[in-house]
Design a protein around this motif. Sequence first.
Motif, PDB file in Angstrom:
ATOM      1  N   PRO A  24       0.808  -1.227   0.000  1.00 36.84           N
ATOM      2  CA  PRO A  24       0.000   0.000   0.000  1.00 36.84           C
ATOM      3  C   PRO A  24       0.846   1.284   0.000  1.00 36.84           C
ATOM      4  O   PRO A  24       0.538   2.227  -0.742  1.00 36.84           O
ATOM      5  N   GLN A  28       0.926   4.035  -3.073  1.00 39.83           N
ATOM      6  CA  GLN A  28       0.581   5.441  -2.849  1.00 39.83           C
ATOM      7  C   GLN A  28       1.698   6.372  -3.308  1.00 39.83           C
ATOM      8  O   GLN A  28       1.450   7.405  -3.928  1.00 39.83           O
ATOM      9  N   GLN A  51      -4.911   7.575  -8.110  1.00 33.45           N
ATOM     10  CA  GLN A  51      -5.289   7.265  -6.730  1.00 33.45           C
ATOM     11  C   GLN A  51      -6.155   6.007  -6.684  1.00 33.45           C
ATOM     12  O   GLN A  51      -6.003   5.173  -5.790  1.00 33.45           O
ATOM     13  N   GLY A  52      -7.061   5.874  -7.648  1.00 35.93           N
ATOM     14  CA  GLY A  52      -7.905   4.689  -7.712  1.00 35.93           C
ATOM     15  C   GLY A  52      -7.089   3.429  -7.928  1.00 35.93           C
ATOM     16  O   GLY A  52      -7.356   2.374  -7.339  1.00 35.93           O
ATOM     17  N   ARG A  55      -5.402   2.541  -4.665  1.00 34.61           N
ATOM     18  CA  ARG A  55      -6.370   1.910  -3.752  1.00 34.61           C
ATOM     19  C   ARG A  55      -6.658   0.464  -4.169  1.00 34.61           C
ATOM     20  O   ARG A  55      -6.787  -0.421  -3.327  1.00 34.61           O
ATOM     21  N   TYR A  56      -6.752   0.234  -5.473  1.00 40.21           N
ATOM     22  CA  TYR A  56      -7.014  -1.113  -5.999  1.00 40.21           C
ATOM     23  C   TYR A  56      -5.880  -2.069  -5.606  1.00 40.21           C
ATOM     24  O   TYR A  56      -6.124  -3.168  -5.109  1.00 40.21           O
ATOM     25  N   ALA A  58      -3.663  -1.618  -3.158  1.00 41.93           N
ATOM     26  CA  ALA A  58      -3.610  -1.713  -1.694  1.00 41.93           C
ATOM     27  C   ALA A  58      -4.706  -2.638  -1.166  1.00 41.93           C
ATOM     28  O   ALA A  58      -4.450  -3.467  -0.288  1.00 41.93           O
ATOM     29  N   SER A  59      -5.914  -2.522  -1.697  1.00 42.43           N
ATOM     30  CA  SER A  59      -7.004  -3.369  -1.210  1.00 42.43           C
ATOM     31  C   SER A  59      -6.782  -4.832  -1.614  1.00 42.43           C
ATOM     32  O   SER A  59      -7.102  -5.744  -0.843  1.00 42.43           O
TER      33      SER A  59
END
Length: 123
Positions: A24, A28, A51-52, A55-56, A58-59
């Motif tokens: 993550p 970022q 950013q999306g 997040r993808y 990282a999740s």
Amino acid sequence: MSVGYSMEYSVVIHGSRADFEQIPAIAQKVSDDYASRERSQWAWDQTSFYQGMARYLASSAQEALDSGEDPLTFQVENSEGDDTHGIMEAFLTALDTQLPNVAIAASAIYVDTEYRGDSYENS
């Protein structure tokens, strides 16, 4: 006459819990660096896309961590057009250089979109 292209990515990432815990933060940082560099090249701001993507990743890493397995694996897919090109490559390069023990298997397909008359064809 070529009017654009698309890159279709399918990526499998395999590694240890310690490596996945770092994904993550790496995602970022890549997103922040890439968005600030690209802002000057495009007429519109792509920050939300980058950013999306962060997040993808990282999740996906977090879901793998939550599974409780070790070693861990997750798969991500992405499609980029010529206005958002390179972000997946930037993420994969960062993971490869900063987490050398992570195994990355990637497939990328380049689709050149051509316009002929009233229809689009892929070649």
